[in-house]
Design an enzyme around this catalytic site. Structure first.
Site, PDB file in Angstrom:
ATOM      1  N   SER A  22      43.927  24.668  15.607  1.00 30.87           N
ATOM      2  CA  SER A  22      45.080  25.369  16.175  1.00 30.87           C
ATOM      3  C   SER A  22      44.774  26.836  16.441  1.00 30.87           C
ATOM      4  CB  SER A  22      46.269  25.251  15.221  1.00 30.87           C
ATOM      5  OG  SER A  22      45.895  25.679  13.928  1.00 30.87           O
TER       6      SER A  22
ATOM      7  N   ASP B 259      37.586  25.239  -0.270  1.00 32.13           N
ATOM      8  CA  ASP B 259      37.884  24.003   0.460  1.00 32.13           C
ATOM      9  C   ASP B 259      36.626  23.137   0.548  1.00 32.13           C
ATOM     10  OD1 ASP B 259      39.437  22.213   1.842  1.00 32.13           O
ATOM     11  OD2 ASP B 259      39.191  23.191   3.787  1.00 32.13           O
TER      12      ASP B 259
END
Length: 554
Positions: free
Chosen positions: A138, A291
């Site tokens: 995005s 992550d």
């Protein structure tokens, strides 16, 4: 600014309300206090929505709603996936499935942004740019390229207009969080204002690619001793806040197990190496990849690992790492009160029923008491701790929540590569070293010295509180007694170190006797006997000195 001051805000709130209604969250609008404003905007708030959607679980419906709301809300859900202290496992699982529904932009639409960031025409820097993107998200789009110098690189460019869109959504989220906190006791438990503040900080940093470049460079320096680990180098001369140019690395995706096996790679070794890197980052460096899912790792020939994407990192201070070590040690030694004290200390001023917390901690630690580190199931342990935290309505500090989520993700990654993988077993040498460092005489001496200095500083510091006694009125320490105080503290510090050394001698002697360390006439370790005798005599002398000083103080 009021939530509905602008027409743009009003339209956006109407869009979000329509999505929430579609997925059956009309009650949430009422809890937020938005029913009336949305009705005034021309959309009646009513229960409804597609009955097929309503057959989904609440967490799954929320995931679909966030995806439809757009990139800011997808990112919000991904941040919520790190809050294992707030949401149960089925919600975390849905948040982890959030996917950007971003469509690739033609490179020609990105070219002006790339050239503006470079400050020159594209063809003066790159001999070739692949128009087919390697990745689409995005916020940014990634393309392969070849520099004029012949270096294969990837370029990551921020999408035009995305920054303004995100900042507008963040402004609305600020207002929604305040409404949730003011109007719903149930939603207030999730501390929406603090969550949005954390999310704003995370997303704002993610928009600035120079921060990601600095993160990568810092982690590369910290892990340079691992010759089998690669962190792509960022070309800082060509990179900026909206453009990142970095070394391109070719490898096998970590989740492609068939390809790893076909290449003859050792999956168990790769898993152990990944765990070693993760533990060093978290507990020794205090700066870790937050992550660590398989998509952020490539496997190279020779069982080497390439680590990618440093947009999300976690930081742990020395004090915080020390707390983590204390918590693990307390659980393994069944020190429930100490473990509960660590958790309560993380509560950030939230009311804690400490006795109940201790009882529940005791139930958890009893499951792991006396268990060797090599047999400890870290995933189960973290799951038990986070469930306990949720049951007591506690909210962990963001850095601890991020660490727990990273460890859970890494545990799953390791089990994917090797079903027998045990993350805590790989941490055993490092944890033992950190525990030894925590109780080392040098560190203890330094800690006691710092406390002595703090006491001296307080003695000399002028009182500032209203009504506090003035110097000379009995509120401070007479400087004539200062030297005596410091001498007493130094003596206490010295005796503390002596006590630790004596304990070390007794423990070492006992271990030598048990292990029959040679020379061992009559099956008795001579070094062990000597250490026990020395430790016993020294401890007797220390007790005699302590009793004498006690009589003097009386």
């Amino acid at each position: 600014m009021n939530l509905l001051h602008t027409g743009r805000d009003l339209r956006r709130i109407n869009q979000l309300a329509a999505i929430l209604l579609k997925y059956g969250f009309s009650d949430m609008l009422r809890r937020l206090g938005l029913a009336t404003p949305v009705e005034q905007a021309g959309r009646l708030v009513r229960a409804g929505g597609d009955h097929r959607l309503l057959r989904m679980g609440t967490a799954e419906r929320l995931r679909h709603a966030l995806e439809e709301m757009g990139p800011t809300y997808v990112k919000l859900g991904q941040v919520l996936a790190t809050r294992v202290d707030l949401f149960p496992p089925d919600w975390i699982d849905q948040f982890e499935r959030l996917q950007d529904r971003a469509r690739p932009l033609p490179f020609e639409q990105l070219r002006p942004a790339v050239e503006a960031a470079l400050g020159r025409p594209l063809d003066r820097v790159f001999a070739q740019v692949d128009e087919q993107p390697l990745g689409v998200a995005s916020i940014a789009q990634v393309h392969g390229a070849l520099t004029r110098a012949g270096e294969r690189v990837v370029i990551k460019v921020r999408k035009p207009g995305i920054e303004a869109t995100i900042r507008s959504d963040l402004r609305l989220l600020d207002q929604l969080a305040k409404l949730a906190s003011d109007n719903s006791e149930e939603l207030r438990r999730y501390r929406p204002v603090e969550l949005v503040r954390e999310f704003r900080r995370s997303l704002t940093r993610e928009l600035d690619f120079t921060i990601e470049a600095r993160n990568a460079e810092r982690i590369r320096r910290n892990l340079r001793a691992f010759k089998w680990l690669t962190v792509p180098r960022v070309n800082l001369a060509l990179s900026s806040a909206s453009l990142q140019v970095q070394q391109r690395i070719e490898g096998i995706p970590a989740r492609a197990l068939d390809q790893l096996d076909a290449a003859g790679l050792d999956r168990a070794l790769i898993a152990r190496r990944g765990a070693l890197v993760a533990w060093k980052m978290a507990l020794e460096d205090g700066f870790f990849h937050a992550d660590p899912h398989p998509g952020n790792f490539l496997i190279l020939p020779g069982n080497r690992i390439a680590m990618l994407d440093f947009g999300m990192v976690g930081k742990l201070s020395d004090g915080r790492r020390d707390q983590v070590v204390r918590l693990v040690r307390s659980i393994l030694t069944r020190d429930s009160e100490h473990a509960a004290a660590v958790l309560a200390g993380w509560s950030d001023g939230q009311p804690v029923q400490f006795e109940m917390l201790v009882a529940d901690v005791e139930d958890v630690v009893s499951l792991y008491y006396g268990m060797p580190l090599a047999q400890l199931d870290l995933g189960a342990l973290l799951g038990d701790i986070t469930a306990l935290v949720r049951n007591h309505g506690l909210v962990l500090p963001a850095d601890i929540a991020l660490l727990l989520k990273a460890l859970l993700t890494l545990e799953g990654f390791g089990r994917l590569l090797n079903p027998d993988f045990d993350l805590i077993e790989e941490a055993q040498p490092l944890l033992q070293r950190l525990v030894r460092q925590r109780y080392a005489p040098r560190r203890l001496a330094r800690s006691l010295g710092l406390r002595a200095l703090e006491l001296v500083d307080r003695a000399y510091a002028p009182p500032t509180a209203p009504g506090a006694p003035r110097p000379g009125q009995g509120g401070g320490l007479d400087p004539r007694h200062l030297e005596s105080l410091v001498a007493r503290l130094e003596r206490g510090q010295y005796r503390q170190i002596q006590g630790l050394l004596t304990a070390a001698a007794l423990i070492s002697g006992g271990l030598m006797l048990a292990g029959r360390v040679p020379p061992a006439p009559w099956d008795l370790s001579l070094p062990g006997v000597l250490l026990l005798l020395a430790g016993g005599l020294w401890s007797t002398w220390l007790l005699w000195v302590a009793r004498r000083h006690l009589r003097e103080w009386k």
